[in-house]
Write a protein that holds these residues in place. Structure first.
Motif, PDB file in Angstrom:
ATOM      1  N   GLY A   1       0.816  -1.200   0.000  1.00  9.53           N
ATOM      2  CA  GLY A   1       0.000   0.000   0.000  1.00  9.53           C
ATOM      3  C   GLY A   1       0.850   1.251   0.000  1.00  9.53           C
ATOM      4  N   GLN A   2       0.305   2.308   0.548  1.00 11.75           N
ATOM      5  CA  GLN A   2       0.955   3.618   0.485  1.00 11.75           C
ATOM      6  C   GLN A   2       2.281   3.640   1.238  1.00 11.75           C
ATOM      7  N   LEU A   3       3.291   4.246   0.626  1.00  6.13           N
ATOM      8  CA  LEU A   3       4.579   4.385   1.290  1.00  6.13           C
ATOM      9  C   LEU A   3       5.302   5.631   0.786  1.00  6.13           C
ATOM     10  N   ASN A   4       6.271   6.082   1.571  1.00  2.21           N
ATOM     11  CA  ASN A   4       7.104   7.226   1.231  1.00  2.21           C
ATOM     12  C   ASN A   4       8.395   6.711   0.607  1.00  2.21           C
ATOM     13  N   THR A   5       8.667   7.102  -0.636  1.00  2.00           N
ATOM     14  CA  THR A   5       9.842   6.585  -1.336  1.00  2.00           C
ATOM     15  C   THR A   5      11.150   7.031  -0.693  1.00  2.00           C
ATOM     16  N   ALA A   6      11.102   8.060   0.130  1.00  2.00           N
ATOM     17  CA  ALA A   6      12.323   8.508   0.818  1.00  2.00           C
ATOM     18  C   ALA A   6      12.725   7.555   1.934  1.00  2.00           C
ATOM     19  N   ASP A   7      11.793   6.696   2.361  1.00  2.03           N
ATOM     20  CA  ASP A   7      12.069   5.786   3.475  1.00  2.03           C
ATOM     21  C   ASP A   7      12.514   4.399   3.020  1.00  2.03           C
ATOM     22  N   TYR A   8      12.320   4.086   1.735  1.00  3.09           N
ATOM     23  CA  TYR A   8      12.571   2.731   1.248  1.00  3.09           C
ATOM     24  C   TYR A   8      13.466   2.744   0.010  1.00  3.09           C
ATOM     25  N   GLN A   9      14.242   1.663  -0.153  1.00  6.21           N
ATOM     26  CA  GLN A   9      15.079   1.520  -1.339  1.00  6.21           C
ATOM     27  C   GLN A   9      14.322   0.868  -2.486  1.00  6.21           C
ATOM     28  N   GLN A  10      13.622  -0.227  -2.173  1.00  3.89           N
ATOM     29  CA  GLN A  10      13.039  -1.028  -3.245  1.00  3.89           C
ATOM     30  C   GLN A  10      12.018  -2.009  -2.698  1.00  3.89           C
ATOM     31  N   LEU A  11      11.279  -2.598  -3.618  1.00  5.62           N
ATOM     32  CA  LEU A  11      10.379  -3.695  -3.309  1.00  5.62           C
ATOM     33  C   LEU A  11      10.866  -4.924  -4.049  1.00  5.62           C
ATOM     34  N   GLU A  12      10.877  -6.072  -3.360  1.00  4.79           N
ATOM     35  CA  GLU A  12      11.298  -7.328  -3.958  1.00  4.79           C
ATOM     36  C   GLU A  12      10.135  -8.312  -3.929  1.00  4.79           C
ATOM     37  N   VAL A  13       9.813  -8.882  -5.093  1.00  3.60           N
ATOM     38  CA  VAL A  13       8.755  -9.882  -5.163  1.00  3.60           C
ATOM     39  C   VAL A  13       9.330 -11.152  -5.777  1.00  3.60           C
ATOM     40  N   GLU A  14       9.063 -12.275  -5.124  1.00  2.00           N
ATOM     41  CA  GLU A  14       9.571 -13.557  -5.610  1.00  2.00           C
ATOM     42  C   GLU A  14       8.416 -14.483  -5.948  1.00  2.00           C
ATOM     43  N   LEU A  15       8.382 -14.957  -7.195  1.00  2.30           N
ATOM     44  CA  LEU A  15       7.396 -15.930  -7.641  1.00  2.30           C
ATOM     45  C   LEU A  15       7.975 -17.330  -7.524  1.00  2.30           C
ATOM     46  N   ALA A  16       7.101 -18.327  -7.545  1.00  2.00           N
ATOM     47  CA  ALA A  16       7.565 -19.714  -7.437  1.00  2.00           C
ATOM     48  C   ALA A  16       8.342 -20.147  -8.664  1.00  2.00           C
ATOM     49  N   GLU A  17       8.078 -19.520  -9.803  1.00  7.40           N
ATOM     50  CA  GLU A  17       8.789 -19.883 -11.034  1.00  7.40           C
ATOM     51  C   GLU A  17       8.838 -18.698 -11.980  1.00  7.40           C
ATOM     52  N   LYS A  18       9.741 -18.762 -12.908  1.00 14.76           N
ATOM     53  CA  LYS A  18       9.890 -17.709 -13.898  1.00 14.76           C
ATOM     54  C   LYS A  18       8.629 -17.652 -14.762  1.00 14.76           C
ATOM     55  N   PRO A  19       8.011 -16.473 -14.913  1.00 15.44           N
ATOM     56  CA  PRO A  19       6.764 -16.392 -15.685  1.00 15.44           C
ATOM     57  C   PRO A  19       7.019 -16.388 -17.187  1.00 15.44           C
ATOM     58  N   ALA A  20       5.989 -16.682 -17.958  1.00 12.79           N
ATOM     59  CA  ALA A  20       6.081 -16.601 -19.413  1.00 12.79           C
ATOM     60  C   ALA A  20       6.344 -15.153 -19.817  1.00 12.79           C
ATOM     61  N   LYS A  21       7.003 -14.984 -20.933  1.00 10.96           N
ATOM     62  CA  LYS A  21       7.355 -13.649 -21.403  1.00 10.96           C
ATOM     63  C   LYS A  21       6.093 -12.811 -21.615  1.00 10.96           C
ATOM     64  N   GLY A  22       6.101 -11.607 -21.045  1.00 12.18           N
ATOM     65  CA  GLY A  22       4.985 -10.685 -21.213  1.00 12.18           C
ATOM     66  C   GLY A  22       3.760 -11.004 -20.386  1.00 12.18           C
ATOM     67  N   ALA A  23       3.866 -11.981 -19.470  1.00  9.85           N
ATOM     68  CA  ALA A  23       2.689 -12.380 -18.698  1.00  9.85           C
ATOM     69  C   ALA A  23       2.320 -11.367 -17.629  1.00  9.85           C
ATOM     70  N   PHE A  24       3.333 -10.762 -17.001  1.00  7.68           N
ATOM     71  CA  PHE A  24       3.076  -9.872 -15.866  1.00  7.68           C
ATOM     72  C   PHE A  24       3.959  -8.627 -15.929  1.00  7.68           C
ATOM     73  N   LYS A  25       3.460  -7.580 -15.291  1.00 14.67           N
ATOM     74  CA  LYS A  25       4.227  -6.364 -15.092  1.00 14.67           C
ATOM     75  C   LYS A  25       4.013  -5.878 -13.655  1.00 14.67           C
ATOM     76  N   LEU A  26       5.029  -5.223 -13.111  1.00 21.61           N
ATOM     77  CA  LEU A  26       4.876  -4.497 -11.863  1.00 21.61           C
ATOM     78  C   LEU A  26       4.376  -3.098 -12.198  1.00 21.61           C
ATOM     79  N   LYS A  27       3.380  -2.656 -11.495  1.00 21.99           N
ATOM     80  CA  LYS A  27       2.762  -1.363 -11.789  1.00 21.99           C
ATOM     81  C   LYS A  27       2.734  -0.541 -10.506  1.00 21.99           C
ATOM     82  N   HIS A  28       3.174   0.716 -10.602  1.00 24.98           N
ATOM     83  CA  HIS A  28       3.152   1.548  -9.406  1.00 24.98           C
ATOM     84  C   HIS A  28       2.283   2.787  -9.639  1.00 24.98           C
ATOM     85  N   TYR A  29       1.600   3.176  -8.566  1.00 24.85           N
ATOM     86  CA  TYR A  29       0.666   4.303  -8.578  1.00 24.85           C
ATOM     87  C   TYR A  29       1.239   5.424  -7.712  1.00 24.85           C
TER      88      TYR A  29
END
Length: 574
Positions: free
Chosen positions: A428-456
């Motif tokens: 959810g909502q966060l201040n970018t000055a307080d954090y370096q990055q977000l890390e997400v780990e899936l169980a397996e490598k996804p098919a090409k073009g299947a997913f994107k990370l989207k930020h608001y």
């Protein structure tokens, strides 16, 4: 004889109902017996400002899972005595004001979950009130139908009373552990928080304020009169009435802050005195504007002043007081006080609970504790906070339980996307000055073009090309505040198994972020807690499959329900 028996039974049932209502505990007794409570927030109160007939979609609209009875059992086992269920009704009402049968059935089902678990339940009318919302251009996007003005009261009086007539009729035979709450945070036509007319020119208008307070008391009187008229156990049911905006009167920066308390009236109640409860909400700030901790002496004084005001201006009118929502001021933000200044927050919790208990005030924490996918397991994601609250009330937590994800071993989230462009909330909502990055780990490598990370809010994209993806925060390009980050699909029917989501702070420490539904997807938790699932996971890498109980004794492969240890890790058999 049979004919006579059938003739007598309806009359007998009426007598029994009336006896039950006559024996109802007083409001003061109910507040004491509820002890300490929690809000099932962002669930039955969620909405998209439009008519909605899909019950599951409505309940999960704001990222919470479908509520289960197991969640309520967990809350009861943790020491909570009451659950407040916020409900938004207008998306489920037709033009004539009739509530959809399926929606009423679902509300009743969730109420039953609470009562069956052995707790009290408060049922209300929630986001039918509140602040109007606007788009980026300042155009009115959503207008709540209940406002604290006499013009709105007069135009909506019949519809408001009809809504409460339907709710009251649905639950008229329920026992004293079910309480009704008139409305949530009702504001004037100017969306004024703190006190009526605050958003007007000059920050106060005596005429507008008087009109708003008259409207609040008029709505409360309509609520009480309507519920009582339905009879049955509603004749004596304990009813909750909120102040204007549910304002607490906290603070000293304006002379009108305590007006919502002073102007609240005890309604004319056909049940007589003793079955009305007043409610306020409070979210004090425990940090200064520069991010430093406010002195605890200052916070304690603010709490003392509020409690004294509740006694002086509300309890003195003959009704006990509850705090229907409480927390600290940034409770809904990612970098909230629980994550950034927990010990300081716990000092606030300790004193707040101490003072409210001393003054016989029941409190309902706003959300937290178990949030998002944790509710579907169910476990606590703030187990230490839940324990702190209960400990402060009862003096100890012996006999209570606070399960967390760590007790269950690995938990993965299986996401199924039903819609093209569907999105899963990663944080959810966060201040970018307080954090370096977000890390997400899936169980397996996804098919090409299947997913994107989207930020608001600027809706920037990043391709997901590996099992582990990192989105680095850049204040210059992303802005100082991100409102959410999602995992978006580009094909309906896609699936993903999310192993973990972590936020990395500037100092290199990490905090877990739990996934939740944004839209167009469903989440199922995969818990490696049964023997079959756990042994599959463990045996795959050749590790030992020997199992021990908590006393260190080796046990066989056929296990009753309980907590066990294998390879130094705990797991649960359900």
């Amino acid at each position: 004889m049979k004919k006579r028996l059938f003739t007598i039974l309806p009359a007998l049932m009426l007598v029994l109902n009336n006896l039950s209502a006559a024996d109802f505990e007083t409001a003061t007794e109910a507040v004491k017996n509820m002890a300490v409570g929690w809000n099932l927030g962002n669930t039955l109160d969620a909405h998209n400002a439009q008519r909605e007939t899909d019950i599951v979609r409505s309940e999960t609209w704001w990222g919470q899972p479908v509520t289960t009875p197991q969640l309520m059992v967990m809350m009861k086992n943790a020491g909570f005595g009451a659950i407040r269920i916020p409900v938004t009704w207008f998306p489920h009402m037709n033009d004539a004001g009739k509530v959809d049968e399926d929606w009423m059935k679902r509300v009743r089902q969730v109420v039953d979950y609470v009562l069956d678990a052995g707790m009290y339940c408060i049922l209300n009318v929630h986001h039918d009130t509140g602040a109007d919302s606007y788009d980026d251009q300042g155009n009115l996007k959503h207008h709540h139908w209940l406002h604290a003005s006499m013009s709105t009261y007069n135009s909506e009086k019949a519809r408001y009373e009809y809504l409460w007539k339907q709710i009251a009729e649905e639950f008229k035979d329920y026992d004293q552990r079910l309480l009704f709450e008139s409305f949530n945070e009702m504001l004037d036509d100017y969306n004024s928080w703190c006190f009526a007319s605050y958003n007007c020119t000059g920050r106060y208008d005596a005429t507008i304020a008087a009109d708003a307070y008259e409207a609040i008391n008029s709505y409360v009187q309509s609520f009480v009169t309507t519920v009582r008229a339905t009879g049955g156990n509603n004749a004596k049911r304990n009813l909750v009435a909120n102040t204007y905006g549910a304002c607490s009167g906290g603070g000293t920066w304006n002379s009108h802050l305590k007006d919502p308390l002073k102007e609240m009236k005890y309604p004319n109640d056909p049940a007589g005195n003793g079955h009305i409860i007043f409610q306020v909400h409070t979210y004090p700030s425990i940090a200064n504007n520069n991010g430093t901790n406010r002195p605890m002496s200052e916070i304690k004084k603010e709490i003392d002043d509020m409690v004294n005001a509740w006694n002086s201006h509300l309890a003195s009118k003959g009704a006990p007081v509850i705090v229907g929502e409480w927390g600290t001021s940034n409770v809904d933000k990612a970098g909230n006080d629980y994550t950034t200044r927990r010990e300081h927050m716990f000092q606030f919790v300790d004193y707040f609970m101490k003072k409210t208990k001393e003054n016989n005030i029941c409190t309902f924490l706003w959300m937290g504790l178990s949030d998002g996918s944790n509710r579907s397991i169910p476990v606590f994601n703030q187990a230490d906070l839940a324990q702190r609250i209960v400990q402060n009330y009862y003096g100890d937590t012996s006999g209570f339980a606070y399960p967390s994800r760590e007790d269950l071993g690995p938990i993965y989230s299986e996401v199924t996307y039903s819609d093209l462009w569907g999105e899963l909330n990663l944080c959810g909502q966060l201040n970018t000055a307080d954090y370096q990055q977000l890390e997400v780990e899936l169980a397996e490598k996804p098919a090409k073009g299947a997913f994107k990370l989207k930020h608001y809010p600027n809706q920037g994209y990043q391709d997901v090309t590996e099992a582990k993806s990192i989105i680095k925060f850049n204040t210059a390009t992303m802005g100082e505040t991100l409102t959410r980050i999602t995992l978006q699909t580009f094909q309906a029917g896609n699936k993903a198994i999310v192993k973990s989501v972590k936020l990395v702070k500037k100092d290199g420490t990490t905090e877990n972020s739990n996934v939740s539904v944004f839209w167009g997807c469903a989440v199922n938790e995969i818990i490696l807690n049964g023997i079959q699932a756990a042994e599959t996971a463990v045996s795959a890498n050749g590790a030992s499959t020997r199992i021990f109980n908590l006393q260190g004794q080796q046990v066989g492969s056929t296990l009753p329900k309980g907590l066990y240890i294998r390879n130094g890790k705990k797991f649960v058999v359900r």
